[in-house]
Design a protein around this motif. Structure first.
Motif, PDB file in Angstrom:
ATOM      1  N   GLY A 220      31.165  54.168  24.328  1.00  0.00           N
ATOM      2  CA  GLY A 220      31.304  53.465  25.590  1.00  0.00           C
ATOM      3  C   GLY A 220      31.690  52.010  25.401  1.00  0.00           C
ATOM      4  O   GLY A 220      32.518  51.459  26.148  1.00  0.00           O
ATOM      5  N   GLN A 221      31.095  51.355  24.374  1.00  0.00           N
ATOM      6  CA  GLN A 221      31.464  49.972  24.064  1.00  0.00           C
ATOM      7  C   GLN A 221      32.949  49.865  23.743  1.00  0.00           C
ATOM      8  O   GLN A 221      33.651  48.963  24.215  1.00  0.00           O
ATOM      9  CB  GLN A 221      30.622  49.467  22.872  1.00  0.00           C
ATOM     10  N   LYS A 222      33.437  50.812  22.953  1.00  0.00           N
ATOM     11  CA  LYS A 222      34.854  50.792  22.562  1.00  0.00           C
ATOM     12  C   LYS A 222      35.761  50.995  23.786  1.00  0.00           C
ATOM     13  O   LYS A 222      36.784  50.298  23.929  1.00  0.00           O
ATOM     14  CB  LYS A 222      35.093  51.882  21.514  1.00  0.00           C
ATOM     15  N   GLN A 223      35.391  51.931  24.648  1.00  0.00           N
ATOM     16  CA  GLN A 223      36.213  52.182  25.829  1.00  0.00           C
ATOM     17  C   GLN A 223      36.255  50.951  26.735  1.00  0.00           C
ATOM     18  O   GLN A 223      37.311  50.597  27.277  1.00  0.00           O
ATOM     19  CB  GLN A 223      35.656  53.388  26.605  1.00  0.00           C
ATOM     20  N   LEU A 224      35.119  50.280  26.884  1.00  0.00           N
ATOM     21  CA  LEU A 224      35.084  49.101  27.761  1.00  0.00           C
ATOM     22  C   LEU A 224      35.843  47.930  27.153  1.00  0.00           C
ATOM     23  O   LEU A 224      36.420  47.116  27.885  1.00  0.00           O
ATOM     24  CB  LEU A 224      33.635  48.708  28.065  1.00  0.00           C
ATOM     25  N   LEU A 225      35.858  47.817  25.819  1.00  0.00           N
ATOM     26  CA  LEU A 225      36.668  46.773  25.184  1.00  0.00           C
ATOM     27  C   LEU A 225      38.150  46.985  25.484  1.00  0.00           C
ATOM     28  O   LEU A 225      38.889  46.039  25.773  1.00  0.00           O
ATOM     29  CB  LEU A 225      36.415  46.760  23.670  1.00  0.00           C
ATOM     30  N   THR A 226      38.581  48.245  25.382  1.00  0.00           N
ATOM     31  CA  THR A 226      39.974  48.556  25.710  1.00  0.00           C
ATOM     32  C   THR A 226      40.258  48.246  27.179  1.00  0.00           C
ATOM     33  O   THR A 226      41.299  47.663  27.523  1.00  0.00           O
ATOM     34  CB  THR A 226      40.262  50.037  25.433  1.00  0.00           C
ATOM     35  N   LEU A 227      39.339  48.625  28.048  1.00  0.00           N
ATOM     36  CA  LEU A 227      39.503  48.367  29.476  1.00  0.00           C
ATOM     37  C   LEU A 227      39.560  46.866  29.745  1.00  0.00           C
ATOM     38  O   LEU A 227      40.397  46.390  30.544  1.00  0.00           O
ATOM     39  CB  LEU A 227      38.335  49.001  30.242  1.00  0.00           C
ATOM     40  N   ALA A 228      38.678  46.065  29.129  1.00  0.00           N
ATOM     41  CA  ALA A 228      38.650  44.613  29.354  1.00  0.00           C
ATOM     42  C   ALA A 228      39.948  43.972  28.896  1.00  0.00           C
ATOM     43  O   ALA A 228      40.505  43.086  29.574  1.00  0.00           O
ATOM     44  CB  ALA A 228      37.455  44.001  28.616  1.00  0.00           C
ATOM     45  N   ARG A 229      40.478  44.395  27.712  1.00  0.00           N
ATOM     46  CA  ARG A 229      41.733  43.807  27.213  1.00  0.00           C
ATOM     47  C   ARG A 229      42.881  44.122  28.169  1.00  0.00           C
ATOM     48  O   ARG A 229      43.676  43.223  28.527  1.00  0.00           O
ATOM     49  CB  ARG A 229      42.026  44.360  25.812  1.00  0.00           C
ATOM     50  N   THR A 230      42.973  45.339  28.627  1.00  0.00           N
ATOM     51  CA  THR A 230      44.045  45.713  29.553  1.00  0.00           C
ATOM     52  C   THR A 230      43.905  44.974  30.882  1.00  0.00           C
ATOM     53  O   THR A 230      44.889  44.479  31.450  1.00  0.00           O
ATOM     54  CB  THR A 230      44.027  47.221  29.802  1.00  0.00           C
ATOM     55  N   PHE A 231      42.679  44.860  31.336  1.00  0.00           N
ATOM     56  CA  PHE A 231      42.464  44.191  32.618  1.00  0.00           C
ATOM     57  C   PHE A 231      42.806  42.709  32.533  1.00  0.00           C
ATOM     58  O   PHE A 231      43.364  42.136  33.472  1.00  0.00           O
ATOM     59  CB  PHE A 231      41.009  44.387  33.053  1.00  0.00           C
ATOM     60  N   ARG A 232      42.479  42.052  31.422  1.00  0.00           N
ATOM     61  CA  ARG A 232      42.829  40.636  31.263  1.00  0.00           C
ATOM     62  C   ARG A 232      44.338  40.444  31.299  1.00  0.00           C
ATOM     63  O   ARG A 232      44.843  39.480  31.889  1.00  0.00           O
ATOM     64  CB  ARG A 232      42.259  40.100  29.939  1.00  0.00           C
ATOM     65  N   GLU A 233      45.071  41.352  30.655  1.00  0.00           N
ATOM     66  CA  GLU A 233      46.529  41.223  30.639  1.00  0.00           C
ATOM     67  C   GLU A 233      47.117  41.376  32.046  1.00  0.00           C
ATOM     68  O   GLU A 233      48.014  40.628  32.429  1.00  0.00           O
ATOM     69  CB  GLU A 233      47.117  42.285  29.699  1.00  0.00           C
ATOM     70  N   VAL A 234      46.614  42.345  32.797  1.00  0.00           N
ATOM     71  CA  VAL A 234      47.123  42.528  34.163  1.00  0.00           C
ATOM     72  C   VAL A 234      46.692  41.374  35.062  1.00  0.00           C
ATOM     73  O   VAL A 234      47.468  40.873  35.889  1.00  0.00           O
ATOM     74  CB  VAL A 234      46.647  43.875  34.739  1.00  0.00           C
ATOM     75  N   ALA A 235      45.445  40.903  34.927  1.00  0.00           N
ATOM     76  CA  ALA A 235      44.939  39.826  35.776  1.00  0.00           C
ATOM     77  C   ALA A 235      45.732  38.545  35.582  1.00  0.00           C
ATOM     78  O   ALA A 235      45.897  37.747  36.512  1.00  0.00           O
ATOM     79  CB  ALA A 235      43.460  39.587  35.479  1.00  0.00           C
ATOM     80  N   ALA A 236      46.229  38.325  34.359  1.00  0.00           N
ATOM     81  CA  ALA A 236      46.994  37.106  34.100  1.00  0.00           C
ATOM     82  C   ALA A 236      48.311  37.069  34.874  1.00  0.00           C
ATOM     83  O   ALA A 236      48.879  35.989  35.094  1.00  0.00           O
ATOM     84  CB  ALA A 236      47.268  36.980  32.599  1.00  0.00           C
ATOM     85  N   THR A 237      48.803  38.222  35.311  1.00  0.00           N
ATOM     86  CA  THR A 237      50.075  38.272  36.045  1.00  0.00           C
ATOM     87  C   THR A 237      49.888  38.249  37.565  1.00  0.00           C
ATOM     88  O   THR A 237      50.863  38.133  38.300  1.00  0.00           O
ATOM     89  CB  THR A 237      50.848  39.551  35.683  1.00  0.00           C
ATOM     90  N   ILE A 238      48.641  38.368  38.051  1.00  0.00           N
ATOM     91  CA  ILE A 238      48.396  38.382  39.505  1.00  0.00           C
ATOM     92  C   ILE A 238      48.374  36.947  40.028  1.00  0.00           C
ATOM     93  O   ILE A 238      47.631  36.114  39.503  1.00  0.00           O
ATOM     94  CB  ILE A 238      47.066  39.091  39.823  1.00  0.00           C
ATOM     95  N   PRO A 239      49.166  36.608  41.031  1.00  0.00           N
ATOM     96  CA  PRO A 239      49.161  35.242  41.581  1.00  0.00           C
ATOM     97  C   PRO A 239      47.782  34.860  42.118  1.00  0.00           C
ATOM     98  O   PRO A 239      46.997  35.709  42.559  1.00  0.00           O
ATOM     99  CB  PRO A 239      50.199  35.304  42.717  1.00  0.00           C
ATOM    100  N   SER A 240      47.500  33.565  42.087  1.00  0.00           N
ATOM    101  CA  SER A 240      46.177  33.079  42.498  1.00  0.00           C
ATOM    102  C   SER A 240      45.923  33.247  43.986  1.00  0.00           C
ATOM    103  O   SER A 240      44.772  33.233  44.426  1.00  0.00           O
ATOM    104  CB  SER A 240      46.028  31.598  42.125  1.00  0.00           C
ATOM    105  N   ASP A 241      46.993  33.384  44.790  1.00  0.00           N
ATOM    106  CA  ASP A 241      46.786  33.496  46.241  1.00  0.00           C
ATOM    107  C   ASP A 241      46.567  34.940  46.685  1.00  0.00           C
ATOM    108  O   ASP A 241      46.421  35.198  47.887  1.00  0.00           O
ATOM    109  CB  ASP A 241      47.975  32.898  47.003  1.00  0.00           C
ATOM    110  N   VAL A 242      46.548  35.894  45.773  1.00  0.00           N
ATOM    111  CA  VAL A 242      46.283  37.291  46.122  1.00  0.00           C
ATOM    112  C   VAL A 242      44.780  37.543  46.004  1.00  0.00           C
ATOM    113  O   VAL A 242      44.207  37.394  44.920  1.00  0.00           O
ATOM    114  CB  VAL A 242      47.057  38.259  45.205  1.00  0.00           C
TER     115      VAL A 242
END
Length: 322
Positions: A220-242
């Motif tokens: 579970g720790q490994k799966q969440l690490l993968t999820l966190a890395r992917t989520f950080r990459e996508v979050a960096a592309t979302i504009p601040s006004d959304v």
């Protein structure tokens, strides 16, 4: 909603103008009533004075006739001359007195009439002024009505623009959600216990936690690490006004729990909070993540088989707006 908030905060001026108009109409009615009563009073007074004047004229005529008779008697009756002269003098005195009274009454009648005419002129002036004010209020009401129509048109236009902007934000969030789920699908594809259901990414609880526990397994720790890395990459592309948030939903099955937790509510809540804390520890912004719990009241499968119960024990990730 924007239209309702705008309307509830704005001031409704219509009842105030209606009250002002009603007050002016009542004042005009009162002034007209006073004017009519004054006219009636003046007419009654003048009529009374005319009757009195007519009586005095008749009395004066009668006295003049008596004076004529007295003078005739003086000429014919020398023996009664002194008496007749005295009577004539008395009659002349009475005549003068009546004439004086008549003059006084005529003077008083003229004064009363002049005063009444002055009052009538004042009332007419007041009526004219009230009519002018009433017209001004009517013009102000017309202007206010036109302003209300213009405001409603502007509110409708702003509401339409707001709906367009919200739809655009929703479309943007849908695009980033698709990107996020697409990346996770590529990374975690063909792994048992992980699936996409509608707009949610679903992890079966057995992948992340031991039975009846809210402590993550190494897998579970490994799966969440993968999820966190992917989520950080996508979050960096979302504009601040959304306005977006990653919601972590904890679900349990409907069977009563036998562990350190009092019920499935505490278990599903603790598991969601554990996932949220792990993602925050691995770089996910805490302002864009939330934990929720549903116990066993939102099942994916209403069956009672072990497979159905296992399918309902899960952690769901949903990228949604706040």
């Amino acid at each position: 909603m924007a239209r309702r908030r705008h309307r509830s905060g704005s001031i409704n001026a219509w009842p105030g103008y209606v009250d002002a108009l009603s007050s002016l109409l009542m004042v005009v009615t009162f002034v007209l009533l006073v004017f009519v009563l004054g006219q009636e009073f003046l007419s009654a007074t003048i009529t009374q004075r005319e009757h009195a004047l007519e009586n005095l004229k008749q009395e004066l005529t009668h006295l003049s006739d008596m004076l004529s008779l007295s003078e005739a008697k003086v000429k014919t009756l020398s023996s009664a001359e002194q008496e007749q002269r005295a009577m004539v003098a008395t009659l002349k005195s009475q005549l003068d007195e009546r004439q004086h009274q008549l003059d006084d009454m005529q003077t008083h009648s003229k004064e009363v009439e002049s005063a009444q005419l002055g009052s009538i002129a004042d009332l007419s002036s007041q009526i004219t002024e009230l009519t002018r004010q009433l017209q001004a209020v009517s013009r102000a009401l017309e202007i206010e009505k036109k302003n209300e129509v213009d405001k409603d048109a502007r509110i409708a236009e702003l509401g339409q623009k707001l709906n367009i902007a919200l739809a655009d934000k929703v479309n943007q969030l849908q695009r980033y959600r698709s990107e996020f789920f697409g990346r996770l699908r590529d990374i975690l594809k063909n792994q048992p216990g992980i699936s996409i259901v509608g707009d949610r990414f679903v992890f079966q609880s057995e992948i992340l936690f031991p039975s009846g526990s809210a402590t993550l397994t190494p897998t579970g720790q490994k799966q969440l690490l993968t999820l966190a890395r992917t989520f950080r990459e996508v979050a960096a592309t979302i504009p601040s006004d959304v306005p977006w948030i990653l919601r972590v939903d904890g679900h349990a099955d409907r069977k009563p729990i036998r562990s350190t937790f009092p019920s499935n509510w505490e278990l599903s809540s603790a598991r969601a909070i554990t996932v949220v804390k792990t993602l925050i520890t691995n770089g996910v912004d805490p302002h864009h993540i939330a934990a929720t719990a549903f116990s066993g009241y939102q099942p994916l499968d209403n069956g009672s088989s072990p497979e159905a119960l296992a399918r309902n024990r899960r952690i769901e990730f949903r990228l949604t707006d706040r």
